[in-house]
Structures are given as structure tokens and as C-alpha cells.
Design a protein around this motif. Structure first.
Motif, mmCIF file in Angstrom:
data_model
loop_
_atom_site.group_PDB
_atom_site.id
_atom_site.type_symbol
_atom_site.label_atom_id
_atom_site.label_comp_id
_atom_site.label_asym_id
_atom_site.label_seq_id
_atom_site.Cartn_x
_atom_site.Cartn_y
_atom_site.Cartn_z
ATOM 1 N N TYR A 1 1.473 3.808 -3.657
ATOM 2 C CA TYR A 1 0.513 4.256 -3.837
ATOM 3 C C TYR A 1 -0.769 3.193 -3.418
ATOM 4 C CZ TYR A 1 2.593 7.380 -7.299
ATOM 5 O OH TYR A 1 3.635 8.426 -8.450
ATOM 6 N N LYS A 2 -1.552 4.218 -2.242
ATOM 7 C CA LYS A 2 -2.422 3.473 -1.495
ATOM 8 C C LYS A 2 -4.022 3.099 -1.122
ATOM 9 C CE LYS A 2 -2.453 1.985 3.493
ATOM 10 N NZ LYS A 2 -1.140 1.654 4.682
ATOM 11 N N CYS A 3 -4.589 2.598 -1.649
ATOM 12 C CA CYS A 3 -6.538 2.865 -2.012
ATOM 13 C C CYS A 3 -6.856 2.834 0.109
ATOM 14 C CB CYS A 3 -6.951 1.181 -1.882
ATOM 15 S SG CYS A 3 -8.637 1.070 -1.751
ATOM 16 N N THR A 4 -7.791 4.114 -0.016
ATOM 17 C CA THR A 4 -8.480 4.884 0.881
ATOM 18 C C THR A 4 -9.332 3.485 1.536
ATOM 19 O OG1 THR A 4 -9.454 5.681 0.069
ATOM 20 C CG2 THR A 4 -7.439 7.015 0.750
ATOM 21 N N SER A 5 -9.714 2.466 0.679
ATOM 22 C CA SER A 5 -11.222 2.082 0.875
ATOM 23 C C SER A 5 -10.480 1.113 1.344
ATOM 24 C CB SER A 5 -11.866 1.639 -0.063
ATOM 25 O OG SER A 5 -12.212 3.095 -0.732
ATOM 26 N N CYS A 6 -8.928 -0.129 0.943
ATOM 27 C CA CYS A 6 -8.990 -1.497 1.148
ATOM 28 C C CYS A 6 -8.085 -1.365 2.093
ATOM 29 C CB CYS A 6 -9.572 -2.655 0.398
ATOM 30 S SG CYS A 6 -8.771 -1.552 -0.987
ATOM 31 N N GLY A 7 -6.982 -0.660 1.589
ATOM 32 C CA GLY A 7 -5.199 -0.139 1.946
ATOM 33 C C GLY A 7 -4.530 -1.366 1.229
ATOM 34 N N SER B 1 -1.701 -1.636 -1.860
ATOM 35 C CA SER B 1 -1.080 -0.319 -1.858
ATOM 36 C C SER B 1 -0.508 -0.869 -3.534
ATOM 37 C CB SER B 1 0.343 -0.343 -1.079
ATOM 38 O OG SER B 1 0.688 -2.047 -1.214
ATOM 39 N N LEU C 1 -9.684 1.715 -8.181
ATOM 40 C CA LEU C 1 -10.234 2.495 -7.169
ATOM 41 C C LEU C 1 -11.919 1.784 -8.086
ATOM 42 C CD1 LEU C 1 -9.039 5.895 -6.641
ATOM 43 C CD2 LEU C 1 -9.918 4.239 -4.839
ATOM 44 N N HIS D 1 -14.312 0.088 -6.580
ATOM 45 C CA HIS D 1 -15.196 -0.087 -5.507
ATOM 46 C C HIS D 1 -15.858 0.916 -6.304
ATOM 47 C CE1 HIS D 1 -12.155 -1.217 -2.520
ATOM 48 N NE2 HIS D 1 -11.041 -0.799 -2.997
#
Length: 719
Positions: A329-335, A337, A348, A351
Motif C-alpha cells: 500500500y503506497k502513498c501517492t503524496s510522499c511515496g 509504503s 493520508l 496530508h
């Protein structure tokens, strides 16, 4: 049988009776033959055999006879292999094929074989696509009349099959039969590989796939495969986003009917699954099953890598990510996982700043409902999780789990780089930063970085001056809870940490650890600039300031600076004339606890520092250090002007006044100044008329002068 009136068919004529009796036929056969003539003569009544009990009618007497067996529960045809009995001979014949494995009806298209012709006929509709039975209410069609008939009950709401135990009604007899197994506990379908049994053949079939590893239902969108068609159907909704089951109370929708059913219990408060061991109840049977494992200590899910076992399959699956390092599960904002979707969801909120769960007692808000629930226990004082070993109670189950590791010594989190192990995953994560040098938490005020968020939070209190932990006994406040806890021991006199080698006890574990190094001689902290080693890291840090000249602690009243915060604290007492440490024997007061401790040795005669070369002992370690220089002829303090060397820094300081002409000790009465405090003391006797003590008290006077000198040396050494 005789009590059943077959109804409206005409009685045979006398001629017919004679004809039939001559042929030796039974009464039922006479009716059947009469029916045969009626059919071939074109008579209208095609179902002459009518049951007065349920009003059903039949074309053949044999069918009528078999039907009557159902009403009077007669099953005259018995199986010799298992004892089961049936109301018709052909039903027995079909049943016997289960025992002998006979499957005489073979499909010419695919080769499958069946033990009944009707089953083969039904199977053939798969190949030819024939679905002759159409629903008149919707467009669906079926390959069996019975299936169509059952389907029609959806439209008309008919549920003719009623359970005599609980009153539930069903639209199919087979569904009622399966339901009855809940009441009578019958589980006729047994697994040949293990001891499990099931109340439905389909459940056994699905279970067998666990043993043989068969997963025939494959997803066309990804590589996953499943052992049940319904599981594949539910899985496909992940890809197509279909959520057909909508909640009528809120806007949520779900991809499975069972999930909607469980969700509805949130709105109606229904918790039908009750624990028989405690008073808890649950809104889902699986939740109750997991809860029961707490009472009986069952941990059926075992890790093949480390041997740990768990009471949930999901917990084992999550645990396996520790071994395989999977973080899908990877965060699209900071990278970043994560190994949990819930952890990503929680991340999330950092953010987007979302904190939807608000406390009704204070103004705090949280990004998790569970965190709010735990927080509310601060207000209501609830601590529902109790330790069975020591009686302590906690407001969170995870805190109790961590606490139990103190009793059982469990340290499941092992470092792969060294042999250390930890009882918390967070401690292991912080420890790993020592090996990889990672310091992700950076101070925005001074640029320092730290390997833990809590360390940064404590550090920030230096900049903002925040001291949230207040002492209830005095006015002092602290920036760490541990410091307040240690401070409280001053008020209550608690010294819980006892030395096993001597009788001393301490109010901090770190103080005991440092003290133990006196007994074992351990000095693990070595100076890289000289050969000295120390038994405390703080002592080494202070020592390094001698080499680098750093004096970070500045006095706000004068220009002096110090290399230790404790030295600045003592120095500040000169300006504010604070002397908080009082001698209980003579009433003298001091501005430092160590000075009071040394002073007390005058009264009790204690000289704990013994010389290993001679029999002398001293009441100060500094005095012993100076004395040892007599034995080893060490003179480490050298004058840069004339080259002379001295055995003490204070002696060098006095000597330097010869070169620089400094005379810091000034008489307040006449203005004269001196280079030594003892010279000023002798001079003051001229003004105050004080005369030296008689010779018989010379030894006492010498002791006082020595003590004064030592105090003077100590003050200068600290400065």
C-alpha cells in the motif's frame, strides 16, 4: 390405505370386474388399466388418481401409491447397505448406485456419467443450451420446471415450507431440509481427509479443495484464482467497482450482501451473537468465533518462518509481511509504503489534515475512532484491560499485551544486524536507525535531526519553553513526564532502585546503572582525544568540552560561561544568593547538594576515598586524586609562561597571578586586593580584630583552613 378416498373416478362395471379379476390384477392395477383405456379412447380425464389429503392428481396408480406413502410415512423399500428406506423402488435403485459406484448414464458430448437418467437429461441442457421453462414475470429461463417453479416464488412471495422448530419459512423443500440440520445438528457430509463434517454437500466440495489445492475459478483481470465461484464473483467487484448492495439508512454501498447485513446492525444495534463465557455480544458470527479464542487460548494460525502463532488468519497474513518485507500500500503524496491498507488510510490524514472524530469533553479531535475511544477513557477513568499476574489495569488491549511481555519475558522483535531483541516493534524500528544512521525527524528551529518523533517533540520544548508536566507539591514544571516522575521521588522519598553490592538505593534506574560501574570498574565511554574513559556518556560529553573549548551555558547576569548546565545552575545561586541545601547539624547552608554532602563528612567523620598506596583516606574524591599525584609524581598542569608544572589546576591558577598580576580578592573595608583568598582572610582580621586561635586549637584551625582551602579549590574547579 383404505382410509384414503381416491375420489371421483367411476367404479368399474361388473363386466370389467370379471375381466380384470380373471387376469388376477390388484385393485391399483385395475385402476391403471382402466386409465389406459380412458387415455386411448380419448377421454378428457388424464389424471384420474386424485389424493383427497393434498388434492394432487396422478396419471398412474404406481405414482399415486408412492405418493400415499408420503402421507402415512410408509417407506417399504429398504437399503441393505446403510439401512435407509424409501417409498418407491426406483428411488432405492438410484440410491444403491451411491454404494456400488454405478453410473450407467453417460454424456456423449463430454464423457461425464451419472447415476440417474434425469440427471443426464438435465446435464444435456448445458451442451444444447436448452432452457424451455420461461418465467412469465421476468425474462429469465430455466432448464428445469422445478427451478422455474422455485423462481416464481420470488415474484409471488410464496414460502410454503415451514420449519416446525423456529417458524421460518422457505421457498424450497431442499432449503428447509438444510435448515433443519441447524436444529438437529446433522452433518452428513464427511471429509475423507480430515475429521470435519458439513451440513451441505457444496460445503464439503469447497472444503475438499483445501486438501487437493484445486482453485478452478480464475480471475480474468489478475492472476488470482479461487476455490468457489461466489468468491470469484465477489472478487470481480474489486476490479469493476460494482457495489450493488446499498444501505437504506446511510449512503454506503457494499460489494457483498453479507457485508451489508453486518453493516445494518450498526444502525439497528443488533448484536445477536453472544459469548457464553462473558457478557459480550457481537454483530457477526466470525467476530464471536475470534473472541472465543481469547477464552480458550486457541492460536490456530502458525507462522512457518518464526513459529509464532495467532488467533486470526488476517493477523498471520499481516505478520508475514515482516518476514517478506512486502508493503503493497503506497502513498501517492510522499511515496511511503505500508503493509496495511488501514495504515495507509490513517497516514493520508497527515496530508489532508482530516481529524473527524471529536471529543465531547475537551476540544481534541482524532483521525481514528479507536483513538477517540481510548482518549475518552482518560475522562471517564475506564481501564477495562486487567493483568492477571500483577493486577494492573489498562485502558487499551495493546497496552496490556505489551505489559504481559514484562511478566513472560517475551521479546518477539529481533534485530537482523545484531543480537538484540525488543518487546515492541516501534523499539526495533528505532533501534534499526542506529545501524542505518537514519534520522528522519528534523528540527525546524536549529536543524538537528533525530531518529524518533518523540525525541523531536521533547527537543522542541527547548525552543518553545514548554514544560507541561507540573509538580503538585511544589511549583516546578518539567518538559518530560519521566523527569516529573523522578522529581516526585524527592518529595515522597522513594528510592526503588537498590544496589545489590552495597546498601545504596536510587530514585532513577540510570543512576543505579551508573553507580554499578563503580563496583565493576566499567568505563565504556572513551575519549578520542586522550586516553581517558568514563562511566557515563554525559561525563564524556562534558570532558570533550575541555578539548574543544565549548562552553554552551552562558550566565545572563555576567559574561561567564560554563561547560555544564549544573555549573551554570550553581553559579546562578551566587547572583540570587540562593542556598537551598541546609545542614541539619550546624545550620550552615550551601548552594549545591554535593557541597552539603562533603560538609556532612565533617560532622560524621566519613572518609570514603581510600588511597591504595598508603593508609590515608579522604572525604572528597578530588583530595584523593591530588594525593595520588604524590605517589606517582604526576604534575599535569603546566605554566605556559615559565614552564613550571603543578599537581592541581587551582595551584596553577594561583601561580598564573604572579605573571599576570591579577589580584581578584579585594578588601571591602580598605580597598586592598590579594592574589589568594587565604591572604584576604588574614587581612580581614586587622579590621574586625579577630585573633588567631591558641596553639592548643591549632590543629582545629588547620582543619578549618584546609576545609576552606578545599572548598575554594572545588569552587574554582567547577568554574
Amino acid at each position: 390405505m383404505n382410509s384414503v378416498d381416491t375420489g371421483p373416478q367411476d367404479s368399474p362395471t361388473e363386466t370389467n370386474k370379471g375381466t380384470f379379476s380373471k387376469q388376477g390384477k390388484t385393485n391399483n392395477e385395475l385402476f391403471a388399466l382402466n386409465n389406459f383405456h380412458q387415455v386411448h379412447k380419448g377421454e378428457k380425464d388424464e389424471h384420474p388418481y386424485k389424493c383427497k389429503i393434498c388434492l394432487k392428481s396422478f396419471s398412474y396408480s404406481s405414482s399415486f401409491t408412492s405418493h400415499l406413502h408420503k402421507h402415512n410415512l410408509e417407506c417399504p423399500h429398504k437399503c441393505k447397505s446403510c439401512g435407509k428406506s424409501f417409498n418407491h423402488p426406483y428411488t432405492l435403485k438410484s440410491h444403491v448406485r451411491i454404494h456400488n459406484g454405478e453410473r450407467p448414464y453417460k454424456c456423449t458430448s463430454c464423457g461425464n456419467s451419472f447415476n440417474r437418467s434425469s440427471t443426464l437429461k438435465l446435464h444435456m441442457t448445458i451442451h444444447n443450451g436448452e432452457r424451455p421453462y420461461k418465467c412469465t414475470s421476468c425474462e429469465k429461463s430455466f432448464n428445469q420446471s422445478s427451478t422455474c417453479k422455485s423462481h416464481m416464488r420470488i415474484h409471488n412471495g410464496e414460502r410454503p415450507y415451514k420449519c416446525i422448530s423456529c417458524g421460518k419459512c422457505f421457498n424450497h423443500s431442499s432449503t428447509l431440509a438444510r435448515h433443519m440440520r441447524i436444529h438437529n445438528g446433522e452433518r452428513p457430509y464427511k471429509c475423507t481427509s480430515c475429521e470435519k463434517s458439513f451440513n451441505q454437500s457444496s460445503n464439503l466440495k469447497s472444503h475438499m479443495r483445501i486438501h487437493d489445492g484445486e482453485r478452478p475459478y480464475k480471475c480474468t483481470s489478475c492472476v488470482k484464482s479461487f476455490n468457489h465461484s461466489s468468491t470469484l464473483k465477489s472478487h470481480m467487484r474489486i476490479h469493476n467497482g460494482e457495489r450493488p448492495y446499498k444501505c437504506t439508512s446511510c449512503v454506503k454501498s457494499f460489494n457483498h450482501s453479507s457485508t451489508l447485513k453486518s453493516h445494518m446492525r450498526i444502525h439497528n444495534g443488533e448484536r445477536p451473537y453472544k459469548c457464553t463465557s462473558c457478557v459480550k455480544s457481537f454483530n457477526h458470527s466470525s467476530t464471536l468465533a475470534r473472541h472465543m479464542r481469547i477464552h480458550k487460548g486457541e492460536h490456530p494460525y502458525k507462522c512457518t518462518s518464526c513459529g509464532n502463532s495467532f488467533n486470526r488468519s488476517s493477523t498471520l497474513k499481516l505478520h508475514m509481511t515482516i518476514h517478506n518485507g512486502e508493503r503493497p500500500y503506497k502513498c501517492t503524496s510522499c511515496g511511503n509504503s505500508f503493509n496495511r491498507s488501514s495504515t495507509l488510510k490513517l497516514h493520508l490524514t497527515i496530508h489532508n489534515g482530516e481529524r473527524p472524530y471529536k471529543c465531547t469533553s475537551c476540544e481534541k479531535s482524532f483521525n481514528q475512532s479507536s483513538t477517540l475511544k481510548s482518549h475518552m477513557r482518560i475522562h471517564n477513568g475506564e481501564r477495562p484491560y486487567k493483568c492477571t499476574s500483577c493486577g494492573k489495569s489498562f485502558n487499551h488491549s495493546s497496552t496490556l499485551t505489551r505489559h504481559m511481555r514484562i511478566h513472560n519475558g517475551e521479546r518477539p522483535y529481533k534485530c537482523t544486524s545484531c543480537e538484540k531483541s525488543f518487546n515492541r516493534s516501534s523499539n526495533l524500528k528505532s533501534h534499526m536507525r542506529i545501524h542505518n544512521g537514519e534520522c528522519p525527524y528534523k528540527c525546524t528551529s536549529c536543524g538537528k535531526s533525530f531518529n524518533h518523533s518523540s525525541t523531536l517533540a521533547r527537543h522542541m520544548r527547548i525552543h518553545n519553553g514548554e514544560r507541561p508536566y507540573k509538580c503538585t507539591s511544589c511549583e516546578k514544571s518539567f518538559n518530560q513526564s519521566s523527569n516529573l516522575k523522578s522529581h516526585m521521588r524527592i518529595h515522597n522519598g522513594e528510592h526503588p532502585y537498590k544496589c545489590t553490592s552495597c546498601e545504596k538505593s536510587f530514585n532513577r534506574s540510570s543512576n543505579l546503572k551508573s553507580h554499578m560501574r563503580i563496583h565493576n570498574g566499567e568505563c565504556p565511554y572513551k575519549c578520542t582525544s586522550c586516553e581517558k574513559s568514563f562511566n557515563q556518556s554525559s561525563t564524556l560529553k562534558s570532558h570533550m568540552r575541555i578539548h574543544n573549548g565549548e562552553r554552551p551555558y552562558k550566565c545572563t547576569s555576567c559574561e561567564k560561561s560554563f561547560n555544564r548546565s549544573s555549573h551554570l545552575t550553581r553559579h546562578m545561586r551566587i547572583h540570587n544568593d540562593e542556598r537551598p541545601y541546609k545542614c541539619t547539624s550546624c545550620g550552615n547552608t550551601f548552594n549545591d547538594s554535593s557541597t552539603l554532602a562533603r560538609h556532612m563528612r565533617i560532622h560524621n567523620g566519613e572518609c570514603p576515598y581510600k588511597c591504595t598506596s598508603c593508609e590515608k583516606s579522604f572525604n572528597q574524591s578530588a583530595n584523593l586524586t591530588r594525593h595520588m599525584r604524590i605517589h606517582n609524581d604526576e604534575r599535569p598542569y603546566k605554566c605556559t609562561s615559565c614552564g613550571k608544572s603543578f599537581d592541581h589546576s587551582s595551584t596553577l591558577a594561583r601561580h598564573m597571578r604572579i605573571h599576570n598580576g591579577e589580584r581578584p580578592y579585594k578588601c571591602t573595608s580598605c580597598g586592598k586586593s590579594f592574589d589568594r583568598s587565604s591572604h584576604l582572610t588574614r587581612h580581614m582580621r586587622i579590621h574586625n580584630g579577630e585573633r588567631p586561635l591558641p596553639v592548643k586549637n591549632a590543629s582545629l584551625a588547620m582543619r578549618d583552613r584546609c576545609q576552606l582551602k578545599c572548598d575554594d579549590v572545588f569552587i574554582q574547579w567547577n568554574i
